[in-house]
Write a protein that holds these residues in place. Structure first.
Motif, PDB file in Angstrom:
ATOM      1  N   UNK A  64       0.831  -1.198   0.000  1.00  0.00           N
ATOM      2  CA  UNK A  64       0.000   0.000   0.000  1.00  0.00           C
ATOM      3  C   UNK A  64       0.863   1.243   0.000  1.00  0.00           C
ATOM      4  N   UNK A  65       0.325   2.257  -0.635  1.00  0.00           N
ATOM      5  CA  UNK A  65       0.956   3.578  -0.649  1.00  0.00           C
ATOM      6  C   UNK A  65       0.240   4.430   0.384  1.00  0.00           C
ATOM      7  N   UNK A  66       1.018   5.012   1.294  1.00  0.00           N
ATOM      8  CA  UNK A  66       0.476   5.847   2.369  1.00  0.00           C
ATOM      9  C   UNK A  66       1.086   7.238   2.294  1.00  0.00           C
ATOM     10  N   UNK A  67       0.378   8.187   2.865  1.00  0.00           N
ATOM     11  CA  UNK A  67       0.897   9.549   2.959  1.00  0.00           C
ATOM     12  C   UNK A  67       0.603  10.079   4.353  1.00  0.00           C
ATOM     13  N   UNK A  68       1.417  11.000   4.787  1.00  0.00           N
ATOM     14  CA  UNK A  68       1.207  11.643   6.072  1.00  0.00           C
ATOM     15  C   UNK A  68       0.218  12.779   5.861  1.00  0.00           C
ATOM     16  N   UNK A  69      -0.957  12.644   6.464  1.00  0.00           N
ATOM     17  CA  UNK A  69      -2.013  13.647   6.334  1.00  0.00           C
ATOM     18  C   UNK A  69      -2.401  14.092   7.734  1.00  0.00           C
ATOM     19  N   UNK A  70      -2.099  15.327   8.052  1.00  0.00           N
ATOM     20  CA  UNK A  70      -2.445  15.864   9.363  1.00  0.00           C
ATOM     21  C   UNK A  70      -1.794  15.109  10.510  1.00  0.00           C
ATOM     22  N   UNK A  71      -0.579  14.638  10.283  1.00  0.00           N
ATOM     23  CA  UNK A  71       0.149  13.922  11.320  1.00  0.00           C
ATOM     24  C   UNK A  71      -0.204  12.449  11.437  1.00  0.00           C
ATOM     25  N   UNK A  72      -1.102  11.954  10.591  1.00  0.00           N
ATOM     26  CA  UNK A  72      -1.485  10.543  10.612  1.00  0.00           C
ATOM     27  C   UNK A  72      -1.246   9.924   9.250  1.00  0.00           C
TER      28      UNK A  72
END
Length: 165
Positions: A64-72
């Protein structure tokens, strides 16, 4: 299944090779390596240059590809066999442009197409390079379309929910 069979099968399942004939896929397969990852291993992350010039093609397993969004950490996409990762640096972008973290959710195998090996085909088989690059553009366009649809859905949800108060 042999390594060669895994490479050929994965390439046949990818948008990368949609326009290639079998003989061209076999030529491409000869310059591809297989790498195995364990569940939890990071394949790509911001600032990481281990695979900076390699296109990653998922052969099997879940990634899976994840990104840091709003610290999560937020999941952007669950890759399917044949899907691509590492596109930005493969086409010449800087590792600083990487914003996603690509993580193996299960044990998996990926194909690695190194840019220097791929570019070596320019002199001998330029059609392969041309059609693979078209495949990369189609794949990237599909990602953008999916993200745009998700953005519209989220916007509609927010406006519908906001209107109820």
């Amino acid at each position: 299944m042999t390594k060669e069979d895994l490479i050929i099968q994965t390439l046949h399942n990818s948008t990368l090779t949609e326009e290639l004939r079998d003989a061209e896929i076999e030529s491409l397969a000869r310059i591809i390596e297989i790498k195995e990852y364990k569940a939890g291993d990071v394949l790509v992350q911001p600032g990481d240059d281990r695979l900076k010039n390699a296109l990653i093609i998922l052969a099997n397993g879940e990634v899976e590809a994840n990104a840091n969004v709003g610290g999560e950490q937020a999941t952007l996409h669950l890759l399917q066999p044949g899907d691509l990762a590492g596109i930005i640096t493969f086409v010449g972008g800087n590792v600083a442009q990487i914003s996603a973290i690509v993580v193996a959710k299960t044990d998996c195998k990926v194909l690695l197409l190194e840019r220097s090996k791929f570019e070596s085909l320019l002199n001998t088989q330029p059609a392969i390079v041309y059609y693979v690059m078209r495949g990369i553009v189609r794949h990237t366009h599909g990602i953008v379309r999916r993200m745009n649809m998700q953005s519209v859905e989220m916007s509609n949800y927010i406006h519908q929910t906001h209107g109820r108060y």
